[in-house]
Design a protein around this motif. Structure first.
Motif, PDB file in Angstrom:
ATOM      1  N   ALA A  30     -26.194 -30.512 -32.104  1.00  0.00           N
ATOM      2  CA  ALA A  30     -26.976 -31.726 -32.353  1.00  0.00           C
ATOM      3  C   ALA A  30     -27.648 -31.739 -33.713  1.00  0.00           C
ATOM      4  O   ALA A  30     -27.880 -32.805 -34.275  1.00  0.00           O
ATOM      5  CB  ALA A  30     -28.022 -31.917 -31.261  1.00  0.00           C
ATOM      6  N   ASN A  31     -27.980 -30.578 -34.259  1.00  0.00           N
ATOM      7  CA  ASN A  31     -28.642 -30.559 -35.565  1.00  0.00           C
ATOM      8  C   ASN A  31     -27.764 -31.093 -36.673  1.00  0.00           C
ATOM      9  O   ASN A  31     -28.251 -31.640 -37.645  1.00  0.00           O
ATOM     10  CB  ASN A  31     -29.068 -29.136 -35.923  1.00  0.00           C
ATOM     11  CG  ASN A  31     -30.557 -28.988 -35.895  1.00  0.00           C
ATOM     12  OD1 ASN A  31     -31.288 -29.959 -35.953  1.00  0.00           O
ATOM     13  ND2 ASN A  31     -31.015 -27.771 -35.802  1.00  0.00           N
ATOM     14  N   PHE A  32     -26.460 -30.917 -36.557  1.00  0.00           N
ATOM     15  CA  PHE A  32     -25.605 -31.334 -37.656  1.00  0.00           C
ATOM     16  C   PHE A  32     -24.514 -32.316 -37.255  1.00  0.00           C
ATOM     17  O   PHE A  32     -23.865 -32.895 -38.115  1.00  0.00           O
ATOM     18  CB  PHE A  32     -24.992 -30.114 -38.357  1.00  0.00           C
ATOM     19  CG  PHE A  32     -24.276 -29.183 -37.438  1.00  0.00           C
ATOM     20  CD1 PHE A  32     -22.940 -29.353 -37.162  1.00  0.00           C
ATOM     21  CD2 PHE A  32     -24.956 -28.145 -36.834  1.00  0.00           C
ATOM     22  CE1 PHE A  32     -22.281 -28.495 -36.318  1.00  0.00           C
ATOM     23  CE2 PHE A  32     -24.303 -27.277 -35.985  1.00  0.00           C
ATOM     24  CZ  PHE A  32     -22.955 -27.457 -35.729  1.00  0.00           C
ATOM     25  N   ARG A 119     -43.368 -34.502 -35.118  1.00  0.00           N
ATOM     26  CA  ARG A 119     -42.170 -33.883 -35.699  1.00  0.00           C
ATOM     27  C   ARG A 119     -42.269 -32.358 -35.610  1.00  0.00           C
ATOM     28  O   ARG A 119     -41.300 -31.682 -35.306  1.00  0.00           O
ATOM     29  CB  ARG A 119     -42.006 -34.336 -37.153  1.00  0.00           C
ATOM     30  CG  ARG A 119     -40.862 -33.687 -37.913  1.00  0.00           C
ATOM     31  CD  ARG A 119     -39.480 -33.896 -37.300  1.00  0.00           C
ATOM     32  NE  ARG A 119     -39.040 -35.255 -37.283  1.00  0.00           N
ATOM     33  CZ  ARG A 119     -38.197 -35.791 -38.149  1.00  0.00           C
ATOM     34  NH1 ARG A 119     -37.705 -35.055 -39.127  1.00  0.00           N
ATOM     35  NH2 ARG A 119     -37.835 -37.040 -38.043  1.00  0.00           N
ATOM     36  N   ARG A 120     -43.456 -31.812 -35.852  1.00  0.00           N
ATOM     37  CA  ARG A 120     -43.639 -30.355 -35.770  1.00  0.00           C
ATOM     38  C   ARG A 120     -43.409 -29.866 -34.341  1.00  0.00           C
ATOM     39  O   ARG A 120     -42.718 -28.862 -34.124  1.00  0.00           O
ATOM     40  CB  ARG A 120     -45.045 -29.980 -36.230  1.00  0.00           C
ATOM     41  CG  ARG A 120     -45.314 -28.499 -36.196  1.00  0.00           C
ATOM     42  CD  ARG A 120     -46.721 -28.185 -36.737  1.00  0.00           C
ATOM     43  NE  ARG A 120     -46.994 -26.773 -36.635  1.00  0.00           N
ATOM     44  CZ  ARG A 120     -47.484 -26.175 -35.556  1.00  0.00           C
ATOM     45  NH1 ARG A 120     -47.795 -26.875 -34.489  1.00  0.00           N
ATOM     46  NH2 ARG A 120     -47.703 -24.872 -35.543  1.00  0.00           N
ATOM     47  N   LYS A 126     -37.298 -27.347 -30.292  1.00  0.00           N
ATOM     48  CA  LYS A 126     -35.891 -27.037 -30.525  1.00  0.00           C
ATOM     49  C   LYS A 126     -35.721 -25.581 -30.942  1.00  0.00           C
ATOM     50  O   LYS A 126     -34.789 -24.903 -30.511  1.00  0.00           O
ATOM     51  CB  LYS A 126     -35.320 -27.965 -31.598  1.00  0.00           C
ATOM     52  CG  LYS A 126     -35.087 -29.370 -31.083  1.00  0.00           C
ATOM     53  CD  LYS A 126     -34.526 -30.275 -32.149  1.00  0.00           C
ATOM     54  CE  LYS A 126     -33.063 -30.025 -32.356  1.00  0.00           C
ATOM     55  NZ  LYS A 126     -32.462 -30.982 -33.312  1.00  0.00           N
ATOM     56  N   LEU A 127     -36.644 -25.099 -31.748  1.00  0.00           N
ATOM     57  CA  LEU A 127     -36.581 -23.706 -32.186  1.00  0.00           C
ATOM     58  C   LEU A 127     -36.674 -22.761 -30.988  1.00  0.00           C
ATOM     59  O   LEU A 127     -35.904 -21.800 -30.884  1.00  0.00           O
ATOM     60  CB  LEU A 127     -37.701 -23.429 -33.189  1.00  0.00           C
ATOM     61  CG  LEU A 127     -37.749 -22.040 -33.791  1.00  0.00           C
ATOM     62  CD1 LEU A 127     -36.448 -21.695 -34.494  1.00  0.00           C
ATOM     63  CD2 LEU A 127     -38.927 -21.943 -34.760  1.00  0.00           C
ATOM     64  N   ALA A 128     -37.571 -23.041 -30.060  1.00  0.00           N
ATOM     65  CA  ALA A 128     -37.708 -22.198 -28.866  1.00  0.00           C
ATOM     66  C   ALA A 128     -36.422 -22.221 -28.044  1.00  0.00           C
ATOM     67  O   ALA A 128     -35.958 -21.191 -27.550  1.00  0.00           O
ATOM     68  CB  ALA A 128     -38.893 -22.669 -28.025  1.00  0.00           C
ATOM     69  N   ILE A 163     -31.471 -22.589 -36.339  1.00  0.00           N
ATOM     70  CA  ILE A 163     -32.767 -21.908 -36.278  1.00  0.00           C
ATOM     71  C   ILE A 163     -33.470 -22.015 -37.638  1.00  0.00           C
ATOM     72  O   ILE A 163     -34.656 -22.348 -37.714  1.00  0.00           O
ATOM     73  CB  ILE A 163     -32.585 -20.437 -35.840  1.00  0.00           C
ATOM     74  CG1 ILE A 163     -32.221 -20.391 -34.350  1.00  0.00           C
ATOM     75  CG2 ILE A 163     -33.847 -19.619 -36.113  1.00  0.00           C
ATOM     76  CD1 ILE A 163     -31.795 -19.010 -33.855  1.00  0.00           C
ATOM     77  N   ALA A 164     -32.737 -21.737 -38.705  1.00  0.00           N
ATOM     78  CA  ALA A 164     -33.327 -21.825 -40.042  1.00  0.00           C
ATOM     79  C   ALA A 164     -33.795 -23.246 -40.341  1.00  0.00           C
ATOM     80  O   ALA A 164     -34.877 -23.456 -40.910  1.00  0.00           O
ATOM     81  CB  ALA A 164     -32.313 -21.362 -41.089  1.00  0.00           C
ATOM     82  N   PHE A 165     -33.006 -24.228 -39.937  1.00  0.00           N
ATOM     83  CA  PHE A 165     -33.352 -25.633 -40.164  1.00  0.00           C
ATOM     84  C   PHE A 165     -34.650 -25.997 -39.455  1.00  0.00           C
ATOM     85  O   PHE A 165     -35.553 -26.606 -40.049  1.00  0.00           O
ATOM     86  CB  PHE A 165     -32.195 -26.517 -39.678  1.00  0.00           C
ATOM     87  CG  PHE A 165     -32.402 -27.977 -39.893  1.00  0.00           C
ATOM     88  CD1 PHE A 165     -32.199 -28.547 -41.138  1.00  0.00           C
ATOM     89  CD2 PHE A 165     -32.785 -28.801 -38.835  1.00  0.00           C
ATOM     90  CE1 PHE A 165     -32.389 -29.910 -41.332  1.00  0.00           C
ATOM     91  CE2 PHE A 165     -32.971 -30.156 -39.024  1.00  0.00           C
ATOM     92  CZ  PHE A 165     -32.769 -30.716 -40.281  1.00  0.00           C
ATOM     93  N   GLU A 166     -34.778 -25.627 -38.185  1.00  0.00           N
ATOM     94  CA  GLU A 166     -35.983 -25.983 -37.434  1.00  0.00           C
ATOM     95  C   GLU A 166     -37.200 -25.187 -37.896  1.00  0.00           C
ATOM     96  O   GLU A 166     -38.316 -25.702 -37.893  1.00  0.00           O
ATOM     97  CB  GLU A 166     -35.761 -25.828 -35.935  1.00  0.00           C
ATOM     98  CG  GLU A 166     -34.756 -26.808 -35.361  1.00  0.00           C
ATOM     99  CD  GLU A 166     -35.035 -28.284 -35.660  1.00  0.00           C
ATOM    100  OE1 GLU A 166     -36.184 -28.654 -36.007  1.00  0.00           O
ATOM    101  OE2 GLU A 166     -34.088 -29.083 -35.557  1.00  0.00           O
TER     102      GLU A 166
END
Length: 195
Positions: A30-32, A119-120, A126-128, A163-166
């Motif tokens: 979903a991120n990309f 947003r944070r 999502k990171l979790a 992970i890096a993106f989030e």
């Protein structure tokens, strides 16, 4: 690129139902390359019609019959050819939130802070979720062991990018909140502070 290749790549993990694929998209793609379940089901039908995937039905007790999809040899070949092609253009960000940030001056600071905090929270959520998927992928191994021994490392590398993106999204939001906290509230029409 079309959704076709994202679906074919997701099926590299093995046979899956449309529902299972929608979960894969939600967690790892979903991120990309986001897709709605409706888009996904339409693409599955097209891919089956093109002979790139095959579907089989599995009767279930107390549930509707399940359709499972898997790659055909033609699908693997098409995906391999796609993966070897040069990427046509670099990534471009299209984000409504960033347009709002561009236009935030003169807006109620509390409303802007609420948008950034939302947003944070989204990025941290999502990171979790991605970290849980990472732990499942590693299965008790270190990252180095996984990358050395796993049959496929593409899913892990893709997850690492998410992970890096989030993490960066969350870090930027913290930065923005610090900036906003240090600013004076803009004056409204009658010279009164807005926030």
């Amino acid at each position: 690129m079309s959704l076709k290749y994202a679906v074919l790549a997701a099926l590299l993990e093995g046979e899956a139902s449309g529902y299972e694929l929608s979960k894969v998209f939600d967690v790892s793609l979903a991120n990309f390359w986001p897709a709605t379940p409706q888009q996904l089901y339409r693409e599955l039908e097209r891919l089956a019609g093109d002979g790139l995937i095959e579907a089989r039905t599995v009767p279930q007790e107390r549930r509707p019959t399940k359709r499972l999809f898997s790659l055909t040899e033609a699908g693997r070949e098409r995906l391999g050819a796609f993966a070897a092609e040069p990427t046509r253009r670099p990534t471009a960000i299209r984000d409504e939130f960033l347009i709002k940030m561009q236009a935030m001056d003169g807006v109620d600071p509390a409303a802007v802070r609420a948008l950034v905090e939302e947003r944070r929270a989204w990025a941290l959520g999502k990171l979790a979720r991605y970290e849980r998927v990472r732990e499942r992928l590693l299965g008790g191994r270190t990252e180095e062991e996984h990358l050395r021994e796993a049959d496929r490392v593409g899913p892990y590398l893709t997850l690492a990018a998410g992970i890096a993106f989030e993490r960066e999204n969350a870090r930027w939001c913290e930065y923005a909140l610090t900036v906003l906290a240090g600013r004076r509230a803009p004056a409204g029409p009658a010279g009164q502070p807005l926030g």
